[in-house]
Every structure is written in C-alpha cells, then in structure tokens.
Design an enzyme around this catalytic site. Structure first.
Site, PDB file in Angstrom:
ATOM      1  N   MET A   1       9.621 -61.250  35.875  1.00 40.94           N
ATOM      2  CA  MET A   1       9.388 -59.838  35.590  1.00 40.94           C
ATOM      3  C   MET A   1      10.773 -59.202  35.484  1.00 40.94           C
ATOM      4  SD  MET A   1       6.145 -59.370  38.139  1.00 40.94           S
ATOM      5  CE  MET A   1       6.509 -60.884  39.028  1.00 40.94           C
TER       6      MET A   1
ATOM      7  N   HIS B   1       7.380 -66.704  37.319  1.00 48.80           N
ATOM      8  CA  HIS B   1       6.935 -65.521  36.578  1.00 48.80           C
ATOM      9  C   HIS B   1       8.091 -64.532  36.548  1.00 48.80           C
ATOM     10  CE1 HIS B   1       3.988 -61.804  36.714  1.00 48.80           C
ATOM     11  NE2 HIS B   1       4.681 -61.861  35.594  1.00 48.80           N
TER      12      HIS B   1
ATOM     13  N   SER C   1       0.888 -67.127  45.211  1.00 47.11           N
ATOM     14  CA  SER C   1       2.170 -66.465  44.937  1.00 47.11           C
ATOM     15  C   SER C   1       2.968 -66.334  46.236  1.00 47.11           C
ATOM     16  CB  SER C   1       1.931 -65.060  44.374  1.00 47.11           C
ATOM     17  OG  SER C   1       3.121 -64.305  44.489  1.00 47.11           O
TER      18      SER C   1
ATOM     19  N   MET D   1      11.400 -60.625  40.372  1.00 43.67           N
ATOM     20  CA  MET D   1      11.436 -59.231  39.923  1.00 43.67           C
ATOM     21  C   MET D   1      12.885 -58.738  39.966  1.00 43.67           C
ATOM     22  SD  MET D   1       8.150 -57.698  41.960  1.00 43.67           S
ATOM     23  CE  MET D   1       6.612 -58.623  42.044  1.00 43.67           C
TER      24      MET D   1
ATOM     25  N   ASP E   1       7.209 -65.106  41.967  1.00 41.07           N
ATOM     26  CA  ASP E   1       7.334 -63.796  41.313  1.00 41.07           C
ATOM     27  C   ASP E   1       8.767 -63.286  41.374  1.00 41.07           C
ATOM     28  OD1 ASP E   1       4.065 -63.061  42.382  1.00 41.07           O
ATOM     29  OD2 ASP E   1       4.760 -63.044  40.308  1.00 41.07           O
TER      30      ASP E   1
ATOM     31  N   HIS F   1       3.322 -70.119  42.590  1.00 38.25           N
ATOM     32  CA  HIS F   1       3.658 -69.020  41.673  1.00 38.25           C
ATOM     33  C   HIS F   1       4.810 -68.224  42.283  1.00 38.25           C
ATOM     34  CE1 HIS F   1       2.659 -66.153  38.466  1.00 38.25           C
ATOM     35  NE2 HIS F   1       2.911 -65.200  39.335  1.00 38.25           N
TER      36      HIS F   1
ATOM     37  N   ASP G   1      -3.278 -62.916  37.286  1.00 33.88           N
ATOM     38  CA  ASP G   1      -2.368 -62.660  38.398  1.00 33.88           C
ATOM     39  C   ASP G   1      -2.487 -61.210  38.852  1.00 33.88           C
ATOM     40  OD1 ASP G   1       1.323 -62.690  38.545  1.00 33.88           O
ATOM     41  OD2 ASP G   1      -0.197 -62.290  40.064  1.00 33.88           O
TER      42      ASP G   1
ATOM     43  N   MET H   1      -2.040 -60.282  33.102  1.00 31.83           N
ATOM     44  CA  MET H   1      -1.844 -59.537  34.345  1.00 31.83           C
ATOM     45  C   MET H   1      -3.064 -58.679  34.634  1.00 31.83           C
ATOM     46  SD  MET H   1       0.980 -60.413  35.705  1.00 31.83           S
ATOM     47  CE  MET H   1       1.137 -59.170  36.970  1.00 31.83           C
TER      48      MET H   1
HETATM   49  C1  DX5 Z   1       2.659 -58.533  40.623  1.00 31.40           C
HETATM   50  C2  DX5 Z   1       2.686 -59.920  41.192  1.00 31.40           C
HETATM   51  C3  DX5 Z   1       1.446 -60.072  42.070  1.00 31.40           C
HETATM   52  C4  DX5 Z   1       1.355 -61.340  42.841  1.00 31.40           C
HETATM   53  C5  DX5 Z   1      -0.058 -61.563  43.349  1.00 31.40           C
HETATM   54  O1  DX5 Z   1       3.800 -58.305  39.900  1.00 31.40           O
HETATM   55  O2  DX5 Z   1       2.705 -60.866  40.142  1.00 31.40           O
HETATM   56  O3  DX5 Z   1       0.336 -59.944  41.245  1.00 31.40           O
HETATM   57  O4  DX5 Z   1       1.697 -62.392  42.047  1.00 31.40           O
HETATM   58  O5  DX5 Z   1      -0.297 -60.575  44.256  1.00 31.40           O
HETATM   59  P1  DX5 Z   1      -1.727 -60.374  44.962  1.00 31.40           P
HETATM   60  O6  DX5 Z   1      -2.503 -61.666  44.841  1.00 31.40           O
HETATM   61  O7  DX5 Z   1      -1.378 -60.044  46.372  1.00 31.40           O
HETATM   62  O8  DX5 Z   1      -2.363 -59.255  44.205  1.00 31.40           O
HETATM   63 ZN    ZN Z   2       3.112 -63.086  39.256  1.00 28.30          ZN
END
Ligand code: DX5
Ligand code: ZN
Length: 221
Positions: free
Chosen positions: A71, A69, A11, A40, A38, A36, A179, A141
């Site tokens: 969010m 991903h 990620s 947000m 993320d 990946h 994840d 998740m």
């Molecule tokens: C949460 C993110 C994290 C990220 C991974 O919203 O989606 O989970 O991808 O983070 P680590 O591997 O640092 O937990």
């Molecule tokens: Zn993610």
C-alpha cells in the site's frame, strides 16, 4: 495457487510487532496457507507499518508463501527490495500505478515471483480490465486500505463476483483474494462471491485459539 480450495492468508498487521518471528511460526503451526504482509508507506495510506527489512526478518522463520501487499506510492521502485528480502508474491495497488499498472505487473513477474493487483472499494473493475491478464491474483479490498479491524464493505462482494466471472469467461486461471473485515461469520458469503484466498488479520490474532479460527475459516467456505 488456483487449486480450487480456499487458502487462508492471515495478515501480520494484527500480530505483535515485537515478536513477529514467533507470530509467523505460530501461524504456520496453526495451519495458515500463506502470510499476508501489509506494507503501508504513510503516503498512499496514512499509516506506516514496515518495509522490506521486516520481510527479511520473518523469512527465515517460515516456509509459507509471503504475500506482500504494497500500500505504497511508486511501488515500481520498491519491488527489487522486497524480492531481495524474500517475498514470494507482491501485490500493487492499481490506484498507485496509473497507466504503468501492466508494466509494473510484468516487472514483478520478471523476478520469477507471482504478481498481484489490488483495487480499493471505490475502484471499478472495468478500470483494470486490460491489466487483469497480467496478474496471477486480483486482490479485491473489502475495506478502505490503511487499517485492520474494519467492517467488511458488502458492496465489494459483487466486484469479486464480477472478477471471477471475467476470469471464467476469458478462460483465465487466477486467484481472487479479499482483504479486510473477514470473520468466521461472513467468510461463507465471501467464498460464495468467488474469492479463493482469504485475508484475515484481527479475526485470527484476536481469537483465543488461532488454530481453531483458521480451521473455522476454512470449514465455513
Ligand atoms: C487494510 C489491511 C487490512 C488487513 C486485514 O489495509 O490490508 O485489511 O490486511 O485486516 P482485518 O482482517 O483485521 O480487517
Ligand atoms: Zn492487506
């Protein structure tokens, strides 16, 4: 992607945002299978990370599959922008789609890219049974979405197992991604739960040797 072996999807949440192009080039060089991303929006989760412009910025720097991903609330309204930016797969949260989940998955697919569905730790798999056939990948998740560097919530492993059993029972070839909080130490139990796509942010970017940790994540599964 359901080729049977494990795919490693670092990620970029944990990357240096001031040098994201170099970060994805380095991930590709170090053996990552996918990137990946993320996204947000500050509403579905408190944090704001980046939008489609970041996907467009990194696209020319890697040929790896960009696994976006979302969010975000109202993800349906964002699909076209991320497709235009070069996303190869877009995963939306079931909790953000409500009754429009299947429609959103089919809408993503209508662009000719892969679609994923994410469920947060408190969402039971049964809530999304009727949409599962429409996704290419289920993202289970293992932390509450919104931050990297959290601890894996062990009770989510049984949900991954339940999903893998559901797919096998129904003859569905799907990827199961996990994840959040995945490390070299726990990746074995994650794989044993039926997960075949591993997201890792802090475990990869905080490691002294990124290539070694990606190798270890793959070898310990
Ligand atoms: C949460 C993110 C994290 C990220 C991974 O919203 O989606 O989970 O991808 O983070 P680590 O591997 O640092 O937990
Ligand atoms: Zn993610």
């Amino acid at each position: 992607m359901t080729s049977g072996n494990i795919l490693i999807a670092p990620s970029i949440l944990s990357a240096d945002f001031a040098a994201m192009g170099e970060a994805v080039q380095k991930l590709e060089k170090c053996g990552a299978d996918m990137i990946h991303c993320d996204v947000m929006d500050g509403t579905f989760v408190p944090t704001i990370t980046f939008g489609a412009h970041m996907i467009a910025a990194i696209r020319p720097h890697t040929d790896l599959l960009l696994d976006v991903h979302l969010m975000c609330i109202h993800p349906q309204n964002k699909i076209a922008d991320f497709v235009g930016a070069g996303a190869d797969m877009i995963t939306v949260h079931a909790e953000a789609c409500g009754s429009g989940l299947t429609e959103t998955l089919r809408y993503i697919r209508s662009y000719g890219i892969r679609c994923g569905m994410a469920i947060s730790p408190d969402t039971p798999l049964r809530n999304v049974y009727e949409s599962l056939e429409w996704c290419d990948m289920l993202l289970v998740m293992s932390v509450y979405p919104g931050r990297g560097g959290q601890k894996l919530i062990e009770r989510t492993l049984s949900k991954a197992e339940e999903a893998r059993n559901f797919f096998e029972r129904n003859g569905l070839q799907k990827d199961v991604e996990m994840d959040g909080g995945i490390t070299e130490q726990n990746v074995g139990i994650v794989k044993d739960a039926g997960v075949n796509v591993i997201v890792a942010g802090s475990a990869v970017f905080n490691a002294p040797d990124m290539a070694q940790v990606i190798r270890n994540l793959r070898e310990r599964t």
